[in-house]
Design an enzyme around this catalytic site. Structure first.
Site, PDB file in Angstrom:
ATOM      1  N   ASP A   1       0.849  -1.107  -0.085  1.00 28.12           N
ATOM      2  CA  ASP A   1       0.014   0.067  -0.090  1.00 28.12           C
ATOM      3  C   ASP A   1       0.828   1.278   0.125  1.00 28.12           C
ATOM      4  O   ASP A   1       1.863   1.429  -0.596  1.00 28.12           O
ATOM      5  CB  ASP A   1      -0.914   0.044   1.416  1.00 28.12           C
TER       6      ASP A   1
ATOM      7  N   HIS B   1      -3.541   6.175   3.401  1.00 23.07           N
ATOM      8  CA  HIS B   1      -4.270   5.002   2.738  1.00 23.07           C
ATOM      9  C   HIS B   1      -3.810   3.589   3.447  1.00 23.07           C
ATOM     10  O   HIS B   1      -4.916   2.939   4.246  1.00 23.07           O
ATOM     11  CB  HIS B   1      -4.309   4.717   1.539  1.00 23.07           C
TER      12      HIS B   1
ATOM     13  N   SER C   1     -11.246  -0.659  -0.886  1.00 27.69           N
ATOM     14  CA  SER C   1      -9.980  -0.661  -0.177  1.00 27.69           C
ATOM     15  C   SER C   1     -10.144  -1.036   1.218  1.00 27.69           C
ATOM     16  O   SER C   1      -9.383  -1.777   1.903  1.00 27.69           O
ATOM     17  CB  SER C   1      -9.446   0.817  -0.295  1.00 27.69           C
TER      18      SER C   1
END
Length: 419
Positions: free
Chosen positions: A103, A135, A320
């Site tokens: 990520d 994120h 996600s």
């Protein structure tokens, strides 16, 4: 321009051919047998003329929807998993699970993620493996977020361990190359753990790769990222879990690598009562005609750790965040199975999904078989949550429901081992 060069002729020959045409900045993924290099048009033609496959490196990105303010009830998901863990004696924690988070990095100093990261590497041009984009920290939190100042353990498996494999830069963008090199890193770690005789429950033995990222599917079964995911699953025994994408409700919008059959694609349902597909969750079929996603889990108005400060949290939505819930759930299912059947009891979603209709739930009006909106449905936990959400349900009934659902999943693993 940067390219990926592959062939069936073997890595040494691929690299040699690239060097013969004077390819620039050559980089090799040795386990996955792929070569990255700079080529001009004439060099591309020369390699293609020698039977090699040459594809330009493409972009991958993280996709998320950030809420402007807290949404009432967003803590319910954390409460649900806390209750599920607590109904076992001693409580489950997901201990023994190691998830490689490919990520934008992880803010490992966050109060809920301290001492969770055992390995980190940066495959981007960013200066740090930490999460500047904001994120990967949220993804990591959902998998293994531990106790924080408020006293709650918000991750699905707070006893799990994380590997921070940064493949997305500080703008949330990555490439085929960074993603493949990240997968290569995890495969090397898995191989090293096996050679060293480590148990699968050892911190340095990765069990799952979480890919909450993607790009548009090109329909190519030999796409290098798909090949890498396939090898990680088939050859190295790793569950590869990926976000289905946020391009719904249009059909055939499943992202790459979630479109790969060996990858466990996770779509999103709304975090409310019942099982309601999130409108933006990508749908199948894939360009090859495969039915996807494989499973769906909650993906809207989810509270996750923020990259901004060690004690801050933010509300986000997207597949996600559905994917890491499934990755974290691996730890609870696996731990409960080891308690019942011994330390050597294995669990993989890649095997369990063959029996998914027996332990998944879907809306009454959804197709009984796997479909292109819900896949097989919500793995086991959906029924548990349904029971717990009924305040009038007696404690004994909730216990029976959860125990039964977990037993079903554990039996699936045993059947998979026997195959």
């Amino acid at each position: 321009m940067r390219y990926i060069v592959t062939s069936t002729m073997g890595l040494a020959q691929i690299e040699a051919e690239c060097r013969k045409v004077a390819a620039g900045n050559v980089r090799v993924a040795r386990l996955l047998e792929q070569v990255f290099c700079e080529l001009d048009d004439d060099q591309v033609k020369a390699l293609a003329g020698r039977g090699l496959k040459v594809k330009p490196v493409k972009e991958h990105r993280a996709d998320q929807v950030v809420a402007m303010q807290e949404v009432p009830g967003v803590e319910t998901l954390a409460d649900v998993f806390y209750l599920v863990r607590s109904y076992f004696t001693p409580p489950l924690s997901g201990v023994g699970l190691t998830v490689a988070v490919l990520d934008s990095g992880i803010r490992k100093s966050h109060e809920s993620l301290q001492y969770k990261v055992v390995h980190e590497v940066n495959f981007t041009d960013s200066d740090t493996a930490s999460d500047v984009y904001g994120h990967g920290t949220g993804v990591a939190y959902l998998i293994a977020g531990g106790q924080h100042m408020a006293g709650a353990e918000a991750g699905v498996s707070p006893g799990a361990i994380l590997m921070n494999i940064k493949v997305l830069n500080d703008e949330g963008l990555g490439t085929d190359e960074s993603v493949i090199m990240g997968i290569e890193e995890v495969c090397e770690l898995a191989q090293a753990a096996r050679v060293a005789g480590l148990l699968p429950t050892d911190d340095m033995y990765p069990n799952v790769i979480n890919l909450s990222l993607g790009s548009e599917d090109d329909g190519d079964v030999d796409n290098p990222v798909r090949v890498a995911c396939r090898q990680a699953s088939v050859e190295y025994g790793l569950d590869v879990v990926a976000a289905a994408g946020n391009s719904g409700p249009d059909m055939s919008t499943i992202s790459l690598p979630a479109c790969e059959p060996e990858v466990i694609a996770v779509g999103a349902i709304e975090t409310i009562g019942g099982i309601v597909a999130w409108e933006k969750s990508s749908r199948g079929p894939t360009l090859e005609g495969s039915t996807k996603p494989d499973f769906v889990l909650w993906g809207t108005d989810i509270t996750v750790a923020s990259k901004a400060a060690d004690d801050e949290y933010v509300t986000k939505s997207g597949t996600s965040f559905s994917a890491p819930i499934l990755s974290g759930l691996t730890g609870l299912v696996w731990e409960s199975g080891r308690r019942a059947y011994g330390a050597g009891w294995p669990f993989r979603w890649a095997i369990a999904r063959e029996f998914a209709p027996y332990f998944c739930v879907k809306p009454p009006d959804a197709a009984v078989k796997k479909d292109n909106t819900f896949g097989y449905g919500v793995p086991a936990m959906g029924t548990m949550v349904g029971e717990m959400s009924q305040p009038a349900a007696p404690m004994e009934e909730m216990m029976v429901s959860m125990t039964t659902m977990m037993a079903m999943v554990m039996m699936v693993g045993m059947l998979g081992r026997a195959l």
